[in-house]
Write an enzyme that holds these catalytic residues in place. Structure first.
Site, PDB file in Angstrom:
ATOM      1  N   ALA A  11       0.809  -1.232   0.000  1.00 24.76           N
ATOM      2  CA  ALA A  11       0.000   0.000   0.000  1.00 24.76           C
ATOM      3  C   ALA A  11       0.837   1.274   0.000  1.00 24.76           C
ATOM      4  CB  ALA A  11      -0.951   0.002   1.203  1.00 24.76           C
ATOM      5  N   GLY A  13       3.742   1.657  -1.668  1.00 22.20           N
ATOM      6  CA  GLY A  13       4.536   1.783  -2.890  1.00 22.20           C
ATOM      7  C   GLY A  13       3.904   2.766  -3.859  1.00 22.20           C
ATOM      8  N   THR A  15       2.507   2.312  -6.987  1.00 22.01           N
ATOM      9  CA  THR A  15       1.196   1.879  -7.473  1.00 22.01           C
ATOM     10  C   THR A  15       0.219   1.721  -6.321  1.00 22.01           C
ATOM     11  OG1 THR A  15       2.078   0.804  -9.458  1.00 22.01           O
ATOM     12  CG2 THR A  15      -0.013  -0.028  -8.605  1.00 22.01           C
ATOM     13  N   LYS A  43       6.395   2.696  10.977  1.00 21.34           N
ATOM     14  CA  LYS A  43       6.943   3.718  10.080  1.00 21.34           C
ATOM     15  C   LYS A  43       5.920   4.830   9.838  1.00 21.34           C
ATOM     16  CE  LYS A  43      10.449   1.076   7.589  1.00 21.34           C
ATOM     17  NZ  LYS A  43      10.822   0.423   6.323  1.00 21.34           N
ATOM     18  N   LYS A 130       4.806 -12.490 -13.397  1.00 25.88           N
ATOM     19  CA  LYS A 130       3.404 -12.188 -13.100  1.00 25.88           C
ATOM     20  C   LYS A 130       2.498 -13.316 -13.591  1.00 25.88           C
ATOM     21  CE  LYS A 130       4.196  -7.181 -13.494  1.00 25.88           C
ATOM     22  NZ  LYS A 130       3.952  -5.957 -14.289  1.00 25.88           N
TER      23      LYS A 130
END
Lengths: 334, 334
Positions: A11, A13, A15, A43, A130
């Site tokens: 979440a 990053g 994208t 964090k 992928k």
């Protein structure tokens, strides 16, 4: 309508944060959970997600943790949609996540694609990874949606003599440092999307029953690299230097990183260059990243599914750069 | 309507000969060419194809010959549809054939699937080889249609105390020799097709624009192994012995042939048993070979595409066996 419960891996990053924004700002009600590595729980980025109303669940992606999946299954129970937004190095973490999602009764798994239309294997190595995840999902019989969004508009931002665009240019995406590089003859149409639109598109796609067990290609617009450069010349009033790399030239510049990858040597820049140049070849020489080839590959076309859904245009994006209002990718979006 | 020009690799095999019959007997006009290995040009089966009005073209599938593909491209020029019907050992020959087909302007390539609905990889090894070919076809951007037909009805023919069914029973398909083997608990629905119907179905599918760049699942009917055995008991008036193999038992009986395959040791029976037991597991334990899972995998359903197309029913097939009129697979069909 009951909110759709979504859990996201990755979440924080590039994208992933676009997806978080897209879901939280959507008119469709979503309840969003972030799956966060135990080490990252305190964090600032994680705390920020929490402040925005998201649930935070510790999720350990390390191989050892994946052996004991009871905790993961428990965490995913009641979740409708699981989205993975991970980088090339994190693809394998999706295997255990998908297995747990199936066991937890998740309805739809969105594996980490979010890139160009490309053949399953043999052109872009990351794509093959992928597809391995997708094969695993199909073996599980888990509901899925593949979402690809084309090439980031950020990847076509040229350097200007004035230097005005440098603040948003990412070294590796744009082959920064040397002259502006265009793949092929620069005349191959390619689908491009603004990073901020990724999440808006995803919010639409995952709330749509028609996209279950399908691949979807959603994108802002289709342009050639030459058109993009001409547009920037017109908007900026500056002359842009170009260097064209044809197919063999791109191939010759792709670093051989097989050995480095096998040995676990992390020459990150060489590996990224390897990935990006394979995309360049796919996009600019093979003509893969366009709606026609995507349709051949079996994708549904986002423009046909959602005629009302307008993305940021390349002109709007370029203008926002010249106005000093655009963002650089890979900085904190939260 | 101009005839559709079809070239077949593997025209004298079990599936290939059914396809030849289906095309030649179809109301759609087809012009059929057989691609035959140079060494087999003068064999009776080849001459028989010639006598039935088919064009014979030499096509060398050996690796060396595939380096020089100019002859193959020349041979395929003007062909509309190329069909490959090859066994597990011959899958790789399709790679060069597809490349030549693309260069020759062939509109549709039908790779050698013609089996059960199954996940792309990780369950049935042969399926993975087929997917590798399909990946190659997609990389080429060559028009294609995948046709799967379920499990052969011949695979569900039980031994009877009277021995009346022995003349059509193929040792490896039916685990002949021991007691009748049923996968799982025998209650998993599975799509079955009479071998003679394969070609009739193929003739319909390849003349249909809707099936271009799609996967199609066409089959006679859906039955459970138990239903098949009960049907045969009713038709024959005999009591049939059954041995159920559950998942772990099937897995335990699958011979490890990886080393044999890698060393080129041709223990054909072990390799075939390996393949068939993987299918048993997929069909009878995992519940893969049915229209619902096929739809999930992205197949179009033949029953929905062609409501008028009736295949041979399992009852008709079993009755023809008891009447002494059925054929044994893997005998000369020409």
């Amino acid at each position: 309508m009951a909110p759709i419960k979504v859990a996201i891996l990755g979440a924080t990053g590039e994208t992933g944060s676009s997806i978080v924004n897209g879901l939280l700002e959507s008119s469709t009600p979503f309840e969003v959970t972030a799956l966060i590595r135990p080490a990252s729980l305190t964090k600032p980025k994680t705390l920020d997600l929490q402040n925005r109303g998201m649930t935070i669940i510790p999720y350990d992606t390390s191989a050892n943790a994946q052996q004991d999946d009871e905790q993961a299954i428990q965490a995913l129970r009641g979740i409708d949609v699981v989205i993975a937004a991970v980088g090339p190095d994190g693809m394998d973490a999706q295997l255990a996540l998908a297995t747990a999602a199936k066991a937890a009764g998740v309805q739809r798994f969105v594996p980490s694609f979010f890139a160009t239309a490309a053949p399953p294997r043999g052109v872009v190595d990351v794509r093959g990874k992928k597809e391995d995840v997708l094969d695993h999902v199909k073996k599980l019989g888990l509901g899925y949606t593949v979402i690809d969004i084309g090439w980031w508009m950020h990847g076509f931002v040229p350097a200007l003599p004035s230097g005005r665009t440098e603040y948003v240019r990412v070294e590796i995406l744009t082959m920064k440092g040397g002259p502006n590089v265009l793949p092929g003859n620069g005349d191959v149409p390619t689908a491009v999307t603004a990073t901020e639109d990724v999440g808006r598109f995803v919010a639409r796609v995952i709330a749509d029953e028609r996209t279950l067990n399908k691949m979807v290609f959603v994108y802002g617009e289709v342009v050639t690299p030459n058109q993009a450069y001409e547009l920037m010349e017109r908007l900026s009033g500056e002359k842009i230097e170009r260097r064209y790399l044809d197919g063999p030239e791109i191939m010759a510049e792709i670093p051989d990183v097989k050995e480095a990858l096998a040995n676990g040597e992390a020459d990150m820049l060489a590996i990224l260059k390897h990935h990006v140049l394979q995309y360049y070849y796919s996009i600019g020489v093979r003509r893969d990243n366009n709606p026609e080839y995507a349709e051949y590959l079996g994708y549904l076309d986002g423009k046909k599914l959602y005629p009302d859904l307008k993305g940021v245009s390349l002109e709007e994006f370029f203008q926002s750069i010249l106005d000093g209002k655009a963002k650089r990718p890979y900085t904190n979006h939260s």
